[in-house]
Design a protein around this motif. Sequence first.
Motif, short mmCIF file in Angstrom:
data_model
loop_
_atom_site.label_atom_id
_atom_site.label_comp_id
_atom_site.label_asym_id
_atom_site.label_seq_id
_atom_site.Cartn_x
_atom_site.Cartn_y
_atom_site.Cartn_z
N THR A 1 2.88 -2.62 35.27
CA THR A 1 2.99 -2.17 33.88
C THR A 1 4.35 -1.57 33.55
N MET B 1 3.31 1.96 43.23
CA MET B 1 3.07 1.16 42.04
C MET B 1 3.82 1.84 40.88
N ILE C 1 -1.56 -9.79 46.45
CA ILE C 1 -1.78 -8.35 46.61
C ILE C 1 -3.22 -7.95 46.35
N ARG D 1 5.23 -2.36 44.52
CA ARG D 1 4.51 -3.34 43.70
C ARG D 1 4.36 -2.76 42.30
N VAL D 2 5.17 -3.23 41.36
CA VAL D 2 5.25 -2.60 40.04
C VAL D 2 4.87 -3.59 38.95
N LYS E 1 0.02 -10.07 37.44
CA LYS E 1 -1.40 -10.31 37.11
C LYS E 1 -1.64 -9.88 35.66
N VAL F 1 4.59 -7.21 39.60
CA VAL F 1 3.17 -7.59 39.60
C VAL F 1 2.82 -8.21 38.25
C1 LIG Z 1 -2.13 -4.15 39.75
C2 LIG Z 1 -1.58 -3.75 41.07
C3 LIG Z 1 -0.32 -3.14 41.18
C4 LIG Z 1 0.55 -2.81 39.99
O1 LIG Z 1 0.01 -1.74 39.29
P1 LIG Z 1 0.85 -1.04 38.09
O2 LIG Z 1 0.22 0.29 37.96
O3 LIG Z 1 0.66 -1.91 36.90
O4 LIG Z 1 2.25 -0.98 38.53
C5 LIG Z 1 0.14 -2.84 42.45
N1 LIG Z 1 -0.58 -3.11 43.55
C6 LIG Z 1 -1.79 -3.70 43.49
C7 LIG Z 1 -2.54 -3.97 44.74
C8 LIG Z 1 -2.33 -4.04 42.25
O5 LIG Z 1 -3.55 -4.61 42.21
#
Ligand SMILES: *Cc1c(COP(=O)(O)O)cnc(C)c1O
Length: 211
Positions: A202, A183, A71, A199-200, A26, A24
């Motif tokens: 940080t 996450m 996402i 979905r990883v 963003k 991820v």
């Molecule tokens: C930001 C986000 C993540 C990643 O989150 P982290 O805690 O940084 O791993 C995963 N899924 C979604 C939908 C997000 O918005």
Amino acid sequence: MDTIAARLHAIRAGLPPEAQLIAVSKGQGAEAIREALVAGQQLFGENRVQEAQGKWPALKAGFPDAQLHLIGPLQTNKVKEALALFDVIHTLDRVKLVDALAHEISKGAKNIPCFIQVNTGHEPQKAGVTPEEADAFITYAQAKLSIIGLMCIPPAEEDPAPHFTLLRDIAARHGLPQLSMGMSGDYATALACGATHIRVGTAIFGERHYA
Ligand SMILES: *Cc1c(COP(=O)(O)O)cnc(C)c1O
């Protein structure tokens, strides 16, 4: 060695072979993303169409095998841009959005695979259909789009496992094979509950930076 490449390798080493790691990106700059691409990462997640449009065309030009997953929430006025830029959407959550996507696809846009987001914790600030609405919505969306699975984001302060198993049970009764869940903080639990896409952010890139 605490680099993006090292963190990626450490996470990948613990994954079952069939699980997909979505990095991820963003809130991360092009340099950090390029480091992950050079380390062989191909799947990336972004939550805002506009931010992704600013970063990804140039990155994809250099790494044509990169795949971009949306996402975050999608507004119907951004559907056309989203279909042009993204390879998978994880956040289908309303009839109006299904109809808008189906309309663009009928006009020639790419028919990309989609996940349906389920708000397993009934949180008012979160997107997604409720578990009670899910069955009817999934059936509706399956008739119009290419639905491959379900996605959820459990409430931050709760044990995520019951949310992950609820998502798995709903997916199973619709024959949906993919589960986008887990996450940085809970992906091991998600994998134990059957996640196919984690979905990883940080845990790979460190803190996010927003202007
Ligand atoms: C930001 C986000 C993540 C990643 O989150 P982290 O805690 O940084 O791993 C995963 N899924 C979604 C939908 C997000 O918005």
